[in-house]
Design a protein around this motif. Structure first.
Motif: not given
Length: 318
Positions: A187, A192-194, A197, A218, A220, A223
């Protein structure tokens, strides 16, 4: 951490940089190399478009199979709109073109997260026979959903991939795609993706031939690993790559508790934050099945605040 050096090959062909105007270099056969076209970013004597025009006049472009787009003269300030327009305008002169990489720019020329990009899909529309496409740099990058029936490999290298690009790729119809490699980033540099997405990619519905999936670099990564653990697309993969990010025990535990991964040829988790017990569990589960497992911690870096909070870092940020 920054991105690495220039590409050494594309489409199975060795890279060869088209020489400057005053350089005396013997040129290879047009179909024997991946041609690198770049502006001389510091002396400013010849821009990218001018270099490309000279390339088209000196090389039999009807035999050219791969192009590597290097630095344009103002990558810090503007995207490659003129470059894309020049390539599309020359499409009739490039009937054999099968691979393009846009933004082969190393850190000394421009840091990866400072490279300005643009909407790159006109290249896909302009070259319907293209089989490989790659792009480096996420600032200003656009990739609205497209359909392309020939593309087999798509690579997007960034220190921060905008969610609009993730969603555009996820919504694209790419029935021939076998290899997808997304550097999602941090970020700090625009990611800004999750994990949600990525659901259309992980379902595999639009990617019937996908065999190599890399969702890496990443912040994340845990996740993403948890989402991958139950993803339908995994069953058909040969290579799964969740490397270069902040993967820790939480993500690895989710992978081990999800669907079997013993059918994979390779699981790449290098640059990770795994404890030794989790590393041992992964080896014990996958190596007896013949899965090539990369658990190299590489140069994974972290620091700890006074309150005990640990900060992990992706491999490629700025």
């Amino acid at each position: 951490m920054t991105s690495g050096s220039h590409l050494e090959e594309l489409y199975g062909l060795p890279a060869f940089v088209f020489p400057g105007r005053d350089e005396s270099t013997e040129l290879p056969e047009p179909d024997a190399v991946a041609w690198g076209i770049a502006a001389r970013t510091y002396d400013g004597e010849e821009g990218w478009v001018e270099t490309f025009e000279r390339f088209c006049s000196e090389v039999d472009t009807t035999r050219v199979r791969a192009l590597i787009v290097g630095a344009w003269e103002d990558a810090y300030d503007s995207g490659p709109t003129d470059v894309i327009e020049a390539l599309v305008a020359a499409r009739d002169r490039l009937p054999a073109l099968r691979a393009v990489f846009l933004g082969d720019i190393e850190s000394e020329e421009c840091e990866i997260s400072w490279i300005n990009q643009a909407d790159v899909t006109p290249l896909l529309a302009g070259f319907p026979a293209l089989e490989e496409f790659g792009v480096r740099g996420g600032q200003g990058l656009e990739f609205p959903a497209v359909r392309h029936d020939a593309l087999r490999k798509l690579v997007v290298e960034t220190g921060g991939l905008p969610v609009g690009v993730v969603r555009g790729i996820a919504a694209s119809e790419l029935p021939a795609l076998e290899h997808l490699d997304l550097w999602l980033g941090t970020s700090w540099y625009g990611a800004d993706s999750e994990a949600g997405d990525l659901a259309p990619i992980l379902s595999g519905a639009r990617l019937p031939r996908l065999r190599h999936l890399a969702l890496r670099n990443s912040e994340i990564q845990d996740e993403i690993a948890a989402a991958v653990a139950s993803a339908p697309v995994v069953d058909r993969l040969e290579v799964l790559d969740l490397s270069m990010g902040t993967l820790g025990d939480e993500g690895a535990t989710a992978l081990l508790g999800g669907q079997p991964l013993t059918h994979l040829k390779k699981l790449d988790l290098h640059h990770n934050y795994l404890s030794e017990p989790l590393r041992q569990r992964l080896r014990a589960t996958l190596e007896p099945a013949g899965v090539e497992l990369d658990l190299d911690k590489d140069d994974a870096d972290w620091d700890q605040d006074d309150d005990g909070t640990i900060h992990r870092y992706v491999a490629v940020g700025e």
